[in-house]
Design a protein around this motif. Structure first.
Motif, PDB file in Angstrom:
ATOM      1  N   TYR A   1       0.586  -1.101   0.150  1.00 19.71           N
ATOM      2  CA  TYR A   1      -0.127   0.028  -0.112  1.00 19.71           C
ATOM      3  C   TYR A   1       0.880   1.246  -0.161  1.00 19.71           C
ATOM      4  O   TYR A   1       1.840   1.254  -0.114  1.00 19.71           O
ATOM      5  CB  TYR A   1      -0.993   0.494   1.745  1.00 19.71           C
ATOM      6  CG  TYR A   1      -1.972  -1.237   0.956  1.00 19.71           C
ATOM      7  CD1 TYR A   1      -1.613  -2.504   1.870  1.00 19.71           C
ATOM      8  CD2 TYR A   1      -3.333  -0.818   0.500  1.00 19.71           C
ATOM      9  CE1 TYR A   1      -2.234  -3.467   1.610  1.00 19.71           C
ATOM     10  CE2 TYR A   1      -4.156  -2.448   0.578  1.00 19.71           C
ATOM     11  CZ  TYR A   1      -3.214  -3.720   1.454  1.00 19.71           C
ATOM     12  OH  TYR A   1      -4.985  -3.789   1.359  1.00 19.71           O
TER      13      TYR A   1
ATOM     14  N   PHE B   1      -6.950  -3.387  -3.413  1.00 20.81           N
ATOM     15  CA  PHE B   1      -7.554  -3.237  -3.999  1.00 20.81           C
ATOM     16  C   PHE B   1      -7.819  -1.190  -3.917  1.00 20.81           C
ATOM     17  O   PHE B   1      -8.240  -0.611  -2.494  1.00 20.81           O
ATOM     18  CB  PHE B   1      -9.036  -3.286  -3.940  1.00 20.81           C
ATOM     19  CG  PHE B   1     -10.222  -3.496  -4.513  1.00 20.81           C
ATOM     20  CD1 PHE B   1     -11.031  -3.561  -4.695  1.00 20.81           C
ATOM     21  CD2 PHE B   1      -9.513  -2.857  -5.973  1.00 20.81           C
ATOM     22  CE1 PHE B   1     -12.608  -3.598  -6.087  1.00 20.81           C
ATOM     23  CE2 PHE B   1     -10.687  -2.318  -6.929  1.00 20.81           C
ATOM     24  CZ  PHE B   1     -12.194  -3.266  -6.383  1.00 20.81           C
ATOM     25  N   GLN B   2      -7.412  -1.047  -4.403  1.00 22.01           N
ATOM     26  CA  GLN B   2      -7.477   0.892  -4.841  1.00 22.01           C
ATOM     27  C   GLN B   2      -7.165   1.254  -3.923  1.00 22.01           C
ATOM     28  O   GLN B   2      -6.840   2.132  -3.205  1.00 22.01           O
ATOM     29  CB  GLN B   2      -9.199   1.018  -4.948  1.00 22.01           C
ATOM     30  CG  GLN B   2      -9.785   0.688  -5.352  1.00 22.01           C
ATOM     31  CD  GLN B   2      -9.616   2.435  -6.671  1.00 22.01           C
ATOM     32  OE1 GLN B   2      -9.010   2.856  -7.638  1.00 22.01           O
ATOM     33  NE2 GLN B   2     -10.612   2.939  -7.208  1.00 22.01           N
ATOM     34  N   ASP B   3      -5.790   0.345  -3.521  1.00 20.54           N
ATOM     35  CA  ASP B   3      -4.029   1.309  -3.018  1.00 20.54           C
ATOM     36  C   ASP B   3      -5.191   1.135  -1.110  1.00 20.54           C
ATOM     37  O   ASP B   3      -4.216   1.871  -0.316  1.00 20.54           O
ATOM     38  CB  ASP B   3      -3.431   2.414  -3.252  1.00 20.54           C
ATOM     39  CG  ASP B   3      -3.182   2.271  -4.174  1.00 20.54           C
ATOM     40  OD1 ASP B   3      -2.459   3.186  -4.944  1.00 20.54           O
ATOM     41  OD2 ASP B   3      -2.472   1.430  -4.080  1.00 20.54           O
ATOM     42  N   CYS B   4      -6.100   0.535  -0.894  1.00 20.13           N
ATOM     43  CA  CYS B   4      -6.483   0.802   0.093  1.00 20.13           C
ATOM     44  C   CYS B   4      -8.002  -0.102   1.279  1.00 20.13           C
ATOM     45  O   CYS B   4      -7.913  -0.343   2.491  1.00 20.13           O
ATOM     46  CB  CYS B   4      -7.402   2.349   0.658  1.00 20.13           C
ATOM     47  SG  CYS B   4      -9.093   2.403  -0.467  1.00 20.13           S
TER      48      CYS B   4
ATOM     49  N   ASN C   1      -5.753  -6.925  -9.172  1.00 20.55           N
ATOM     50  CA  ASN C   1      -6.828  -5.841  -9.158  1.00 20.55           C
ATOM     51  C   ASN C   1      -5.371  -4.548 -10.337  1.00 20.55           C
ATOM     52  O   ASN C   1      -4.257  -5.005 -10.366  1.00 20.55           O
ATOM     53  CB  ASN C   1      -6.315  -5.342  -7.730  1.00 20.55           C
ATOM     54  CG  ASN C   1      -5.979  -3.779  -7.668  1.00 20.55           C
ATOM     55  OD1 ASN C   1      -5.303  -3.420  -7.160  1.00 20.55           O
ATOM     56  ND2 ASN C   1      -7.489  -3.752  -8.580  1.00 20.55           N
TER      57      ASN C   1
ATOM     58  N   GLU D   1      -5.493  -0.620 -11.182  1.00 20.85           N
ATOM     59  CA  GLU D   1      -6.749   0.478 -10.575  1.00 20.85           C
ATOM     60  C   GLU D   1      -7.775   0.233  -9.848  1.00 20.85           C
ATOM     61  O   GLU D   1      -8.073  -0.390  -8.533  1.00 20.85           O
ATOM     62  CB  GLU D   1      -6.481   1.160 -11.958  1.00 20.85           C
ATOM     63  CG  GLU D   1      -5.045   1.861 -12.138  1.00 20.85           C
ATOM     64  CD  GLU D   1      -4.916   2.009 -13.843  1.00 20.85           C
ATOM     65  OE1 GLU D   1      -4.539   2.627 -13.852  1.00 20.85           O
ATOM     66  OE2 GLU D   1      -6.520   2.015 -14.418  1.00 20.85           O
ATOM     67  N   ASP D   2      -8.940   0.290 -10.316  1.00 23.40           N
ATOM     68  CA  ASP D   2     -10.353   0.524 -10.014  1.00 23.40           C
ATOM     69  C   ASP D   2     -10.949  -0.839 -10.605  1.00 23.40           C
ATOM     70  O   ASP D   2     -12.607  -1.190  -9.688  1.00 23.40           O
ATOM     71  CB  ASP D   2     -10.776   1.511  -9.870  1.00 23.40           C
ATOM     72  CG  ASP D   2     -11.052   1.544 -12.106  1.00 23.40           C
ATOM     73  OD1 ASP D   2     -11.957   2.134 -12.708  1.00 23.40           O
ATOM     74  OD2 ASP D   2     -10.677   0.676 -12.366  1.00 23.40           O
TER      75      ASP D   2
ATOM     76  N   GLN E   1     -15.800  -3.653 -10.427  1.00 28.63           N
ATOM     77  CA  GLN E   1     -15.394  -2.052 -10.382  1.00 28.63           C
ATOM     78  C   GLN E   1     -15.541  -1.241  -9.228  1.00 28.63           C
ATOM     79  O   GLN E   1     -16.841  -1.272  -8.883  1.00 28.63           O
ATOM     80  CB  GLN E   1     -16.190  -1.439 -12.007  1.00 28.63           C
ATOM     81  CG  GLN E   1     -15.418  -0.367 -12.027  1.00 28.63           C
ATOM     82  CD  GLN E   1     -15.582   0.859 -13.485  1.00 28.63           C
ATOM     83  OE1 GLN E   1     -16.760   0.311 -13.936  1.00 28.63           O
ATOM     84  NE2 GLN E   1     -14.288   1.365 -13.984  1.00 28.63           N
ATOM     85  N   HIS E   2     -15.432  -0.596  -8.637  1.00 29.99           N
ATOM     86  CA  HIS E   2     -14.433   0.398  -7.858  1.00 29.99           C
ATOM     87  C   HIS E   2     -15.427   2.101  -7.832  1.00 29.99           C
ATOM     88  O   HIS E   2     -14.854   2.451  -8.470  1.00 29.99           O
ATOM     89  CB  HIS E   2     -13.497   0.028  -6.690  1.00 29.99           C
ATOM     90  CG  HIS E   2     -13.543   0.315  -5.649  1.00 29.99           C
ATOM     91  ND1 HIS E   2     -12.807   2.306  -5.070  1.00 29.99           N
ATOM     92  CD2 HIS E   2     -14.817   1.190  -3.842  1.00 29.99           C
ATOM     93  CE1 HIS E   2     -13.242   3.076  -4.503  1.00 29.99           C
ATOM     94  NE2 HIS E   2     -14.839   2.648  -3.811  1.00 29.99           N
TER      95      HIS E   2
ATOM     96  N   VAL F   1     -15.634   5.095  -6.609  1.00 31.07           N
ATOM     97  CA  VAL F   1     -14.929   6.321  -6.062  1.00 31.07           C
ATOM     98  C   VAL F   1     -16.098   7.053  -5.480  1.00 31.07           C
ATOM     99  O   VAL F   1     -15.851   6.907  -3.851  1.00 31.07           O
ATOM    100  CB  VAL F   1     -14.449   7.271  -6.565  1.00 31.07           C
ATOM    101  CG1 VAL F   1     -13.105   7.764  -5.202  1.00 31.07           C
ATOM    102  CG2 VAL F   1     -12.679   6.124  -6.820  1.00 31.07           C
TER     103      VAL F   1
ATOM    104  N   ASN G   1     -18.516   5.116  -3.036  1.00 31.26           N
ATOM    105  CA  ASN G   1     -17.413   3.746  -2.971  1.00 31.26           C
ATOM    106  C   ASN G   1     -18.495   2.821  -2.730  1.00 31.26           C
ATOM    107  O   ASN G   1     -18.053   2.160  -1.628  1.00 31.26           O
ATOM    108  CB  ASN G   1     -17.453   4.570  -1.407  1.00 31.26           C
ATOM    109  CG  ASN G   1     -16.208   3.885  -0.645  1.00 31.26           C
ATOM    110  OD1 ASN G   1     -15.226   3.048  -0.937  1.00 31.26           O
ATOM    111  ND2 ASN G   1     -15.975   3.692   0.464  1.00 31.26           N
TER     112      ASN G   1
END
Lengths: 280, 261
Positions: free
Chosen positions: B6, B63-66, B107, B109-110, B125-126, B128, B131
């Motif tokens: 991360y 996933f999504q750095d978090c 994973n 990106e999104d 797909q996430h 943002v 959320n």
């Protein structure tokens, strides 16, 4: 890991035990009646209905020590007597043989076909006894009921559980060394030629598709091996063609050999023939 | 097991039988344990002919750095929120797009790609703003378990137990199919900078492929290496451009490394 692995481990190891004992009984010219009694008693104990019902319940594998104890007791369930060294060698041969069969299976489902090959052979050893033959039939039915409809993923989990159990065992077996299926370092030889699993395609082709989904271009590349299609899928029917030699009696080929095992170099291979089976 | 990187920390994550363990980067402190065994179940009372395996976790991805994603034998994907520091890892939701055990996660990106033992692949797909994590695409080709899934550019690359590799776009259209290996493909990796793909298999081969996605999507075989008598079960590029990689195998104590000449 899979909770369905123990019956396959036990039945296949037991099958290998029967093969080896049959070969040793013949090699030591034990009288037919006594030899038959040994094998009948062992198969009868192995496939005892109550024991099989317990074995087929979902559970984790026994420890290596626990499983060895089970086979110690099984080997002595007859009039046969083995000393510790002979039992050690017998068990090592059994485990390396089954490890080879699991590792070399074309598909995970072949582990079931290997088991059925053992069952088929055991049935031929006890065909003269309707009672024991009935026990073997019962185990065949248990296998089909419990494993007949498992998916490839579930079989792969079972196979991986077995391979985990056998990991780091590299005992050299003379029959494997002679047939060049095992190297001098104990590793099994993996051929880059032969059949691909039934339903799979030999490597070497790339197919491209258009935006409309039509196959528009084919390219080939060197596969690095020499592979062919499998023409038939192994059958799990009672008298079916298993389509694999894995799990058949490799000691019954009328070759002049010894059921010997060895430890990694520099020691010389140990010979099972140097030990003896005694009967009461 | 996987190291999950991360922006502000790294975690060592182990997907095991019965649970998930999360350690700090050097593995010295266990930060979090998640049990997969429901508290009301008693494994000694499992019903024969229904339960095939003990609960297990398989497939790990950031996933999504978090977030941390872990697949399970039930087909659910557990999504955990990972704080920038500390041990306050929290299960935020379960993604329910599969019914067969999850075999792999990846994973980019999104987007999150997930594969299962039935051969089904789902691209999530996430979003943002809301959320929320939603299904973008489902690629459901039954018959052979999916053993590995990769995402590169707009492509989804899937490896199967049958030895096939298929290349789809993220909306599920098939672009190419490769009869790549003679046995179960056990692992794949992608070099994001160049589009090189690495696949390894129980047939003892490691193979390198070049993906192209400019005008048309193509995949080309670049190289093969045979690790004699070893059933390969893991692989990873060790450089961003794919000029070097390592492989592992069953019963092998060594990690074998290759580099382009």
């Amino acid at each position: 890991m899979s909770l369905r692995t123990l019956p396959l481990l036990f039945i296949n190891l037991g099958g290998e035990m029967v093969y080896i004992l049959d070969q040793r009984l013949k090699a030591q010219v034990i009288p037919d009646e006594k030899a038959k009694k040994v094998l009948h008693d062992i198969v009868s104990t192995m496939f005892n209905r109550r024991f099989m019902d317990e074995l087929f319940k979902p559970q984790e594998l026994y420890s290596k020590k626990g499983l060895r104890t089970v086979f110690d007791r099984l080997a002595h369930a007859s009039i046969m007597r083995l000393n510790t060294a002979s039992m050690d060698k017998l068990y090592d041969l059994m485990t390396m043989a089954f490890k080879y069969q699991v590792a070399m299976s074309l598909t995970p489902r072949d582990v079931l076909l290997v088991t059925l090959n053992h069952i088929d052979a055991i049935q031929s050893f006890v065909a003269e006894s309707p009672v024991i033959s009935g026990h073997v039939d019962n185990v065949y039915q248990l296998l089909i009921t419990n494993y007949g409809k498992l998916s490839i993923g579930e079989f792969q989990l079972i196979r991986q559980t077995l391979l985990n159990f056998f990991q780091d065992m590299h005992i050299r077996v003379s029959i494997f060394l002679k047939d060049k299926v095992q190297n001098s370092n104990g590793r099994f030889a993996i051929s880059t030629a032969g059949m691909v699993p039934y339903g799979s395609e030999p490597p070497g082709i790339i197919r491209m598709f258009s935006t409309e989904g039509e196959h528009v271009k084919t390219a080939s590349f060197p596969s690095g091996g020499n592979y062919t299609y499998s023409m038939q899928q192994g059958s799990i029917e009672l008298q079916g063609n298993r389509c694999t030699q894995l799990g058949t009696n490799m000691y019954a080929m009328n070759k002049p050999f010894e059921t010997t095992i060895s430890v990694p170099a520099p020691q010389q291979p140990m010979s099972m023939a140097g030990t003896s089976i005694a009967t009461r | 097991m996987k190291y999950c990187d991360y922006p502000s920390r790294s975690l060592m994550v182990m997907a095991c039988q019965r649970g998930i363990q999360v350690y700090d980067a050097d593995g010295s402190v266990m930060l979090y344990w998640h049990s997969l065994v429901p508290p009301s179940s008693d494994e000694g009372e499992c019903t024969p002919n229904i339960q095939v395996s003990a609960s297990f976790a398989r497939g790990i991805s950031t996933f999504q750095d978090c977030m941390l994603c872990i697949g399970t034998d039930s087909g659910n994907i557990l999504i955990f929120d990972v704080p920038t520091r500390g041990a306050n890892i929290v299960l935020r939701e379960m993604l329910k797009g599969h019914t067969a055990p999850i075999s792999c996660l990846f994973n980019k990106e999104d987007l999150l790609g997930s594969g299962d033992d039935s051969g089904k692949v789902v691209v999530w797909q996430h979003d943002v703003d809301s959320n929320s994590i939603q299904v973008l695409t489902t690629i459901d080709i039954q018959g052979s378990p999916c053993s590995s899934v990769l995402l590169w550019e707009e492509l989804v690359i899937v490896a199967y137990a049958s030895g096939l590799i298929r290349v789809f776009n993220v909306l599920g259209r098939l672009h190419a199919e490769v009869a790549a290996h003679a046995r179960w493909i056990t692992a794949m990796d992608v070099a994001p900078a160049t589009g090189l793909v690495l696949s390894v298999s129980e047939d003892s081969f490691a193979k390198i492929w070049q993906l192209k996605s400019e005008d048309t999507v193509e995949i080309e075989h670049k190289a093969s290496e045979c690790v004699q008598d070893v059933q390969l079960c893991g692989c990873r590029f060790t450089s961003v451009n794919g000029s070097s990689f390592c492989v592992t195998g069953y019963d092998l104590a060594e990690v074998i490394c290759f580099a382009a000449k």
